[in-house]
Design a protein around this motif. Structure first.
Motif, short mmCIF file in Angstrom:
data_model
loop_
_atom_site.label_atom_id
_atom_site.label_comp_id
_atom_site.label_asym_id
_atom_site.label_seq_id
_atom_site.Cartn_x
_atom_site.Cartn_y
_atom_site.Cartn_z
N UNK A 128 0.85 -1.21 0.00
CA UNK A 128 0.00 0.00 0.00
C UNK A 128 0.88 1.25 0.00
N UNK A 129 0.32 2.33 -0.51
CA UNK A 129 1.08 3.58 -0.53
C UNK A 129 2.20 3.57 -1.54
N UNK A 130 2.12 2.69 -2.57
CA UNK A 130 3.17 2.62 -3.58
C UNK A 130 2.54 2.64 -4.97
N UNK A 131 3.31 3.14 -5.98
CA UNK A 131 2.88 3.21 -7.38
C UNK A 131 4.09 2.85 -8.22
N UNK A 132 3.98 1.78 -9.01
CA UNK A 132 5.19 1.29 -9.70
C UNK A 132 4.83 0.65 -11.02
N UNK A 133 5.88 0.44 -11.83
CA UNK A 133 5.80 -0.29 -13.10
C UNK A 133 6.93 -1.30 -13.12
N UNK A 134 6.60 -2.59 -13.34
CA UNK A 134 7.61 -3.65 -13.34
C UNK A 134 7.63 -4.34 -14.69
N UNK A 135 8.80 -4.91 -15.03
CA UNK A 135 8.97 -5.72 -16.24
C UNK A 135 9.28 -7.14 -15.79
N UNK A 136 8.42 -8.12 -16.14
CA UNK A 136 8.58 -9.49 -15.66
C UNK A 136 7.90 -10.44 -16.63
#
Length: 731
Positions: A610-618
């Protein structure tokens, strides 16, 4: 003759290789650009004297290697590469000098920090092993060097024959071009031309020393030539500025004169056109009246034939015949030739020739010779002397060149104006002569009308272009002034861009932040930051236990949270990815995003916090390939396939950008290479400061190197600005 001797290359060749390259710089592979390390792939020497790593040699496509430094291609099927012993020793020396903490004791492999190097045993020793090494009879006389005392010269070691153990290679077989020992000399090399190794090495040293002198002389000449070219470039720029202003003023005056002449011709054209139209209107009226009488007569004759009886026809014959004869005897209509006016262009070719040859950009050499023959034929003596005087003034005094050039151009423009007036008078005479032949040209009116419309259109376009240019310059100056006033005291650090021209508002300013990796918080158990400042997915050889280091998250954060600037803030990451094997399940490659301070080290990635905003490559099991996943407040909100192929040995460079707008509560993730928006997160919780986070994963399956691109290093194009504006949905 080439001598393949490690210690000869080290002692002599390496001394001069460092003349052009800093000794503090580790060499890199000319293909994959990875930095050579002491325990990494072995460097091989290309024919162009650049180095390539063993990995690139074994994985070369089609057996061909292309050197990115000099663009030379090497076919491995025709060329046998040898290990680069010089760079191997160079890497060893630079590691000892600049990265001694990476060297561990190799005697007992106990993991202790090494402090010295045994030249004969070729081993690193810790303090304990050094004491033991000095107390043993067999090794007490060995040459042991502390790291601070090691030089490139004392790294040389006596090479032992691989066939006859314990015999040193102290001879050189010129026939076989190889080093041998005394036992080899008695064997299969007995009949060969053999000499002492020192003598052969001395000859090679002298020849290489001569090569160094030749290259030094060449570099000196090139440096002198480059300096001369730069000076000429500066002089050329100053001359260009001076001549550009002169040319602009001259042709501005010329265009004004041409506009005046255009207006005079259009007035003449309008007058003649009105006369021609009046004549044609009179012809048209007469012809219409005759046509009406004939139409009425013909209509009544048709009615007679349709309705009249035989007796009536006999009565009407005389009347109808009389009217028909009257119509036929009236002057029959004929085609009236429309008077045609033409645009007399006599002398136009000469005018164009004069215009095309008017003015020239010449060098000082041509000026000193008195100009070209064409100039002398077309100029008067006064003009030629004035031109020559001006050129001498430009050569003697650069500050007075503008005034002299403008005066001379004014005289030339006056001459051209006189020529134009003379041509105009000739045109009037030709028009007077053509008035007698107007009746023979029917289509003149249409052609003249088209020409008039074209001239009007061109004149209007030119006026619009000039007005638009003036307006654009005026708006640009006002915008710059307002932007300079607005940016005074701007509380952010980095490179500032205005997203919308002519609008000065804090919400329209894009601040390219000057972010930095926090080296004191890097999780050294899984990743580290290399000497080039890149975040790589390899554990650090030296893992000092820092109080503030991250323990769970596989990466690091920025040195400070994002400022609350009230405007969009932007940064980029350039990631080089190489797959060692095909990825399966949910194997991650990299991650970028932001989170609150207390969420920085909760788990090994940001996505489910919670409280996070991200973009991942997997790897994605849903699509069966590598995807880009966007996470918001612990939830996966979007999954899009990426361009990176999921195949072993695949290499790709990915580049992403992040826009954070605390005023609009938005975070945007951008694919910079594809020039498109990946996702936009709305209603971002900005009540607490957010920290940029950077993660790289799975070192046993792939290699990731993430470079932080910030501040003025960001290439902020107009397309990128438009993409950011659209993502934030302002207008």
């Amino acid at each position: 003759m080439v001598i393949d001797l490690t210690h000869i290359q080290l002692t002599y060749v390496s001394q001069y290789c460092f003349v052009s390259f800093r000794m503090d710089t580790f060499p890199k592979c000319s293909v994959c650009h990875q930095e050579f390390t002491l325990k990494g792939p072995v460097p091989y020497l290309l024919p162009c004297l650049h180095a390539v790593c063993e990995t690139c040699v074994t994985s070369a496509t089609g057996g061909v290697i292309s050197c990115s430094t000099c663009q030379r291609e090497v076919n491995l099927t025709d060329t046998s590469l040898q290990k680069d012993a010089v760079r191997q020793k160079e890497i060893f020396y630079l590691t000892v000098k600049h990265r001694p903490t990476e060297l561990l004791c190799t005697n007992d492999d106990d993991g202790n920090q090494a402090v010295c190097w045994c030249q004969e045993c070729e081993e690193f020793l810790c303090e304990y092993c050094q004491n033991m090494h000095s107390s043993v009879r067999l090794s007490r006389n060995h040459a042991v060097h502390n790291f601070g005392d090691i030089t490139p010269q004392n790294l040389e070691n006596e090479t032992i024959c691989s066939i006859h153990e314990w015999y040193p290679l102290d001879l050189f077989d010129k026939s076989c071009n190889m080093c041998i020992c005394c036992q080899c000399r008695r064997g299969e090399h007995a009949d060969h031309d053999v000499g002492y190794l020192d003598e052969a090495a001395e000859g090679v040293t002298q020849r290489i020393e001569q090569h160094r002198k030749d290259m030094s002389a060449l570099l000196s000449r090139q440096q002198t030539h480059l300096q001369s070219i730069r000076q000429e470039t500066q002089l050329t720029n100053r001359t260009q500025d001076t001549l550009r202003k002169t040319i602009e003023h001259t042709f501005r005056s010329l265009r004004s004169q041409l506009d005046q002449r255009e207006k005079e011709l259009l007035i003449d054209l309008e007058s003649q056109t009105m006369e021609t139209k009046a004549t044609l209107h009179a012809f048209e009226t007469s012809c219409e009246e005759h046509h009406a009488r004939c139409t009425d007569t013909s209509g009544y004759i048709r009615k007679c034939l349709l309705y009249a009886s035989k007796s009536v026809l006999l009565q009407l014959e005389t009347t109808v015949e009389g009217m028909t004869r009257t119509c036929l005897e009236t002057a029959s209509p004929k085609t009236h030739d429309v008077p045609e006016a033409v645009f007399n262009t006599n002398g136009f070719s000469k005018l164009k020739s004069d215009m095309s040859g008017f003015g020239s950009i010449t060098t000082l050499k041509e000026d000193s010779e008195g100009g070209t023959p064409e100039d002398k034929q077309t100029q008067t003596d006064d003009d030629y002397l004035a031109d020559l005087e001006q050129k001498h003034e430009m050569e003697l005094a650069k500050l007075e060149s503008n005034i002299a050039s403008q005066n001379e151009r004014t005289k030339q423009l006056q001459q051209l104006t006189d020529k134009l007036n003379a041509e105009a008078n000739n045109m009037k005479l030709e028009l007077a002569k053509l008035e007698s032949n107007i009746a023979s040209h029917k289509e003149s009116t249409e052609q003249l009308q088209r020409l008039t419309e074209k001239l009007h259109a061109e004149a209007n376009n030119m006026k619009l272009m000039l007005a638009e240019k003036d307006q654009t310059c005026h708006v640009a100056l006002e915008t710059i002034n307002r932007l300079q006033t607005f940016l005074i005291g701007f509380p952010t650090e980095g490179c500032v861009h205005l997203l919308k021209t002519g609008v000065v508002d804090r919400r329209m300013v894009l601040n390219c932040l000057h972010l930095k990796y926090d080296k004191d918080r890097v999780n050294l158990d899984y990743v580290h930051i290399n000497t080039e400042g890149d975040l790589v997915n390899r554990r650090s050889d030296t893992r000092s236990a820092g109080v503030g280091r991250l323990k769970k998250y596989w990466g690091t954060c920025s040195t400070a949270p994002l400022p609350r600037a009230g405007c969009p803030q932007y940064w980029e990451m350039k990631c080089r990815v190489s797959l060692d094997e095909t990825l399966t399940e949910y194997r991650r490659i990299l991650e970028v995003g932001v989170c609150r301070e207390e969420q920085r080290d909760v788990w090994l990635w940001l996505g489910e916090r919670p409280g996070s905003y991200s973009m991942s490559v997997s790897h994605c099991t849903t699509h069966g390939r590598i995807c880009r996943k966007t996470w918001k407040e612990g939830k996966n909100v979007l999954c899009l396939p990426d361009t990176l192929p999921n195949t072993a040995g695949a290499s790709h460079t990915l580049q992403y950008g992040v826009v954070y707008d605390d005023a609009r509560k938005k975070i945007v993730f951008i694919d910079v290479k594809e020039n498109k928006v990946i996702s936009t997160s709305n209603n971002v919780d900005t009540s607490q400061p957010l920290w940029p986070m950077f993660g790289v994963y799975n070192p046993h399956r792939l290699t990731v190197s993430m470079t932080l691109v910030v501040g003025s290093d960001i290439n902020m194009t107009e397309e990128k600005k438009a993409m950011i504006i659209k993502a934030l949905s302002w207008w």
